[in-house]
Scaffold this motif. Structure first.
Motif, mmCIF file in Angstrom:
data_model
loop_
_atom_site.group_PDB
_atom_site.id
_atom_site.type_symbol
_atom_site.label_atom_id
_atom_site.label_comp_id
_atom_site.label_asym_id
_atom_site.label_seq_id
_atom_site.Cartn_x
_atom_site.Cartn_y
_atom_site.Cartn_z
ATOM 1 N N GLU A 1 0.852 -1.276 0.003
ATOM 2 C CA GLU A 1 -0.016 -0.085 0.048
ATOM 3 C C GLU A 1 0.930 1.418 -0.114
ATOM 4 N N TYR A 2 2.304 1.290 0.145
ATOM 5 C CA TYR A 2 3.061 2.396 0.162
ATOM 6 C C TYR A 2 4.142 2.448 -1.082
ATOM 7 N N ASP A 3 4.361 3.659 -1.533
ATOM 8 C CA ASP A 3 5.472 3.864 -2.365
ATOM 9 C C ASP A 3 6.832 3.403 -1.764
ATOM 10 N N VAL A 4 7.514 2.642 -2.504
ATOM 11 C CA VAL A 4 8.653 2.158 -2.049
ATOM 12 C C VAL A 4 9.749 2.813 -3.111
ATOM 13 N N VAL A 5 10.886 3.357 -2.578
ATOM 14 C CA VAL A 5 12.154 3.891 -3.453
ATOM 15 C C VAL A 5 13.300 3.101 -3.063
ATOM 16 N N GLY A 6 13.938 2.636 -3.992
ATOM 17 C CA GLY A 6 15.087 2.010 -3.792
ATOM 18 C C GLY A 6 16.207 2.957 -3.970
ATOM 19 N N ILE A 7 17.091 3.128 -3.120
ATOM 20 C CA ILE A 7 18.312 3.873 -3.188
ATOM 21 C C ILE A 7 19.673 3.476 -2.405
ATOM 22 N N SER A 8 20.701 3.834 -2.619
ATOM 23 C CA SER A 8 21.994 3.491 -1.826
ATOM 24 C C SER A 8 22.499 5.040 -1.489
#
Lengths: 135, 214
Positions: free
Chosen positions: B185-192
Motif C-alpha cells: 500500500e506504500y510507495d517504495v523507493v530503492g536507493i543507496s
C-alpha cells in the motif's frame, strides 16, 4: 529426527503460555502491557490470541526499553504478529474489521512475545513465524 | 464581527496555502543500521554542506534525536524547505554484550546500551511531532520485522504520510521486490545512501508525499 532436531542441545528452562484474548479484552492499555511484560519477565514465551493496537505495540516497545534499564538480566523482547488479515483485499479487510469491532479484537491474529534472553530471533513471513531459541 | 470572521477566514486560507512550504518536519525512522543517518547526511551535505550526525557499523550509533533546520531540497526545478529529524533506530531488544563483539569495553558497551534504550523511547515519543516520515529499511534484510510493521502502523494511525526507502540497493542480497510485496500500500523507493544512487527519484517522491500532509 531432523539434523536440526538432533542438535538442539541444552535449552535453559522456560515455559510457553497461551493467553486467550478474553484475558486481556477488558483491560486498559496500561494493564494489558503490564500483564504481557509480567509474563515475559517470568521467562515465558507468550502466545496471545489476537493482537495489540498499533499504539499499544509502540508502547510495549517503549516500556520494554525502560525495563531493560531497570531489570538487570532483562535484554528486551522478540515480537511477531501473524494475522489472517495480512493478505486480505479491501472487502476482506472491511469484513474482518466489522468482525473485529464486534468481538473487540482481531481474533484471527496471533501475537508471539518472548524474552530476548531465550528467543534469539523470530523469523516472520506472511505465512509463518519461526522461533529460533538460544542455547 | 464581520471583519473578524473575514480576517480569520483569510488567515486560515493563507496559512493552509503556505504551510507546506515552511520547514516541513521530515522524520527518518526505521530499525537500527538501516541507514537513516547516512541518508539524512547525504541530503544535508548536498543542500547545506553539513552532515547531521555520525555513522558507524556498530548498531545504535544514533542515540539521540538529531535535527537540521531549514534544509532546502531542490530537484528538477522544484524546491521545498524541511526540518530534518533523524531518529535513533527502533528495536525491541538491546544487549550490551552485542556491542562488545565490536571490541567495545564492557563499561562503554553498557553505557551505549543505556543510551540506546533511551533513544528508542525518545524516537517513539517523537512520532506525534512529524509532518511526514521516511521509513528507511535495509533492502538486504527481511522486511517482515515487527518493528517495521509497528512503526508504519503507528504513522498510519496518526495520519502521517509515509514513504518507504529500500536502502543499500548496492548490496548483492538487496531485494526491493520483497519490500514492495511486504508493504503493497506504500510507495517504495530503492536507493543507496552510501553511493547516492537514485536520489532524484527519492526527492520526487518526497515532494509528492508532502502533498498528503493534513
Amino acid at each position: 529426527m531432523s539434523k536440526r532436531g538432533r542438535n538442539l542441545g541444552k535449552i535453559k528452562g522456560f515455559t510457553i503460555q497461551f493467553l486467550p484474548y478474553s484475558e486481556v479484552r477488558d483491560l486498559n492499555s496500561d494493564d494489558r502491557i503490564k500483564k504481557i511484560l509480567g509474563i515475559v519477565l517470568g521467562n515465558s514465551i507468550l502466545i496471545l490470541q489476537g493482537r495489540l493496537k498499533t499504539e499499544e505495540e509502540a508502547r510495549l516497545i517503549g516500556d520494554t526499553m525502560a525495563m531493560i534499564d531497570h531489570v538487570k538480566t532483562f535484554r528486551g523482547i522478540e515480537l511477531a504478529v501473524i494475522s489472517s488479515n495480512d493478505k486480505a483485499g479491501f472487502f476482506g479487510k472491511m469484513k474482518s474489521g466489522l468482525a473485529n469491532a464486534l468481538s473487540g479484537g482481531d481474533l484471527g491474529a496471533v501475537t508471539i512475545i518472548g524474552p530476548a534472553t531465550i528467543v534469539k530471533e523470530m523469523k516472520r513471513n506472511p505465512k509463518k513465524i519461526e522461533l529460533l531459541l538460544k542455547r | 464581527m464581520v471583519m473578524k470572521i473575514l480576517k480569520n477566514f483569510f488567515k486560515r486560507v493563507f496559512s493552509n496555502l503556505f504551510k507546506n512550504r515552511k520547514n516541513i518536519k521530515l522524520g527518518f525512522y526505521g530499525p537500527p543500521n538501516a541507514g537513516k543517518t547516512s541518508l539524512a547526511n547525504r541530503i544535508c551535505k548536498d543542500f547545506t554542506g553539513e552532515e547531521i550526525g555520525t555513522v558507524s557499523k556498530i548498531p545504535h550509533e544514533t542515540r539521540k534525536i538529531q535535527f537540521k533546520e531549514k534544509v532546502e531540497i531542490k530537484s528538477k526545478g522544484k524546491a521545498m524547505v524541511f526540518k530534518m529529524i533523524d531518529t535513533p533506530g527502533i528495536a525491541t531488544k538491546i544487549d550490551y554484550e552485542d556491542f562488545m563483539k565490536y571490541r567495545m569495553k564492557k563499561k562503554d558497551a553498557k553505557n551505549r546500551a543505556k543510551e540506546a534504550t533511551q533513544g528508542v523511547i525518545e524516537a517513539i515519543k517523537w512520532l506525534d511531532d512529524m509532518d511526514m516520515v521516511v521509513v528507511v529499511l535495509d533492502a538486504s534484510e527481511n522486511p517482515y520485522n515487527q518493528v517495521n510493521i509497528t512503526i508504519i502502523g503507528n504513522l498510519v494511525a496518526r495520519k502521517i504520510p509515509v514513504l518507504i526507502v529500500a536502502n543499500k540497493v548496492d548490496l548483492k542480497d538487496a531485494d526491493i521486490k520483497k519490500i514492495e510485496a511486504a508493504f503493497p500500500e506504500y510507495d517504495v523507493v530503492g536507493i543507496s545512501a552510501k553511493y547516492g544512487t537514485n536520489l532524484e527519484e527519492f526527492y520526487e517522491s518526497i515532494f509528492k508525499l508532502s502533498k498528503k500532509i493534513k
